[in-house]
Write an enzyme that holds these catalytic residues in place. Sequence first.
Site, PDB file in Angstrom:
ATOM      1  N   SER A   2      -5.965   7.866 -25.600  1.00 34.85           N
ATOM      2  CA  SER A   2      -7.387   7.544 -25.464  1.00 34.85           C
ATOM      3  C   SER A   2      -8.229   8.793 -25.708  1.00 34.85           C
ATOM      4  O   SER A   2      -8.090   9.793 -24.996  1.00 34.85           O
ATOM      5  CB  SER A   2      -7.675   6.993 -24.067  1.00 34.85           C
ATOM      6  OG  SER A   2      -6.978   5.787 -23.864  1.00 34.85           O
ATOM      7  N   GLU A  27     -12.147  12.545 -23.697  1.00 34.96           N
ATOM      8  CA  GLU A  27     -11.139  13.000 -22.738  1.00 34.96           C
ATOM      9  C   GLU A  27     -10.403  14.209 -23.297  1.00 34.96           C
ATOM     10  O   GLU A  27      -9.935  15.067 -22.548  1.00 34.96           O
ATOM     11  CB  GLU A  27     -10.107  11.901 -22.482  1.00 34.96           C
ATOM     12  CG  GLU A  27     -10.560  10.765 -21.600  1.00 34.96           C
ATOM     13  CD  GLU A  27      -9.390   9.880 -21.192  1.00 34.96           C
ATOM     14  OE1 GLU A  27      -8.265  10.398 -21.054  1.00 34.96           O
ATOM     15  OE2 GLU A  27      -9.607   8.683 -20.990  1.00 34.96           O
ATOM     16  N   ARG A  50     -10.902  10.818 -14.170  1.00 36.69           N
ATOM     17  CA  ARG A  50     -10.439  11.666 -15.276  1.00 36.69           C
ATOM     18  C   ARG A  50     -11.010  13.073 -15.174  1.00 36.69           C
ATOM     19  O   ARG A  50     -11.358  13.697 -16.185  1.00 36.69           O
ATOM     20  CB  ARG A  50     -10.780  11.044 -16.635  1.00 36.69           C
ATOM     21  CG  ARG A  50     -10.208   9.671 -16.878  1.00 36.69           C
ATOM     22  CD  ARG A  50      -8.686   9.657 -16.864  1.00 36.69           C
ATOM     23  NE  ARG A  50      -8.196   8.303 -17.033  1.00 36.69           N
ATOM     24  CZ  ARG A  50      -7.960   7.460 -16.029  1.00 36.69           C
ATOM     25  NH1 ARG A  50      -8.150   7.853 -14.780  1.00 36.69           N
ATOM     26  NH2 ARG A  50      -7.531   6.242 -16.256  1.00 36.69           N
TER      27      ARG A  50
END
Length: 337
Positions: free
Chosen positions: A238, A333, A164
């Site tokens: 998320s 994130e 990520r």
Amino acid sequence: MMMQAHADLKTLNTFGISARAAVLVMIGKPAELNELAAMPGFETRDWRVLGGGSNVLLTGDIHKPVVRIAIPGMKVIETHGNEVIVEAGSGIVWHKFVMWTLKNGFFGLENLSLIPGTVGASPIQNIGAYGVELVDVFNSLDAWDIRSGLIRTFTTDDCAFSYRDSVFKHEAKDRFIITKVRFKLSTVPSLKLDYGTIRAELASLKISSPTPLDVSAAVVNIRRSKLPDPADIGNAGSFFKNPTIPQSHYDSLKGNFPDMPGYPSDAGIKVPAGWLIEQAGWKGYRDGHIGVHAKQALVLVNYGAANGSDLVELATNIRDDVMRNYGIDIHPEVNIW
């Protein structure tokens, strides 16, 4: 190029947060970035860059120009045997691009179906799902250098992809605007079915010999069963990344929490952040217009009239609680503006 003063950004972010941009500029061609930089009031190039708005949390009005990248286009660049290189403009909706590739017989993105956002945002986050990451199918990208006004091409090595993460979150952050992305796909399927509940979903669909389109449909069903639709409940998918901890830390926690899942990685053991948050008691939490989704603890939600600051406070409380319980620091994130 389209320009609007005092623009409401509520419909341009999937959290549905009300905030205004002093100026909103819509970019449809890479050349328009140089045109914009030459305009009075835009010469400093100190802009906020917005794609699909699916990975951003607005905490107030934006006083800098907000530049929304809406560069279109999807095409085949070249083919080599079974390999095909395809290119997409950074403003294309990611799932639209995935479906275009599959319908044209280009395979490799099926496990990444229904991920929110645009093609241009996908390398920044090194998006991933169900055993596939963008780095696995990446070829190269073009990005406009905010300082020089020139287009630079980035290879896989240049992007420094990790979980990520990419160079665009670090030394290249706020330096480049991605305009086009190229992917290396295949005309021969190579299905990845062993992550999550893909096989179980295919079985429920009575599919024993799946095609890539079948896998895509299964992933779409799974994601829709777990994640709220931003059209119904404001969210950015998320909110937290899955943390990676040393093996020794994991072994110590495992003694107290025998059900704790963990997945070996090059950097240690990856622990699902959703499991940590759920075990800490946050799943389904609600306080007025903010909360944690009842089906997925990784998803923070806006039930209607939340503001970004309240969601930041909720995220901070969850993060502190996970640290107290497990000694694990979980990181967002989502980009917080």
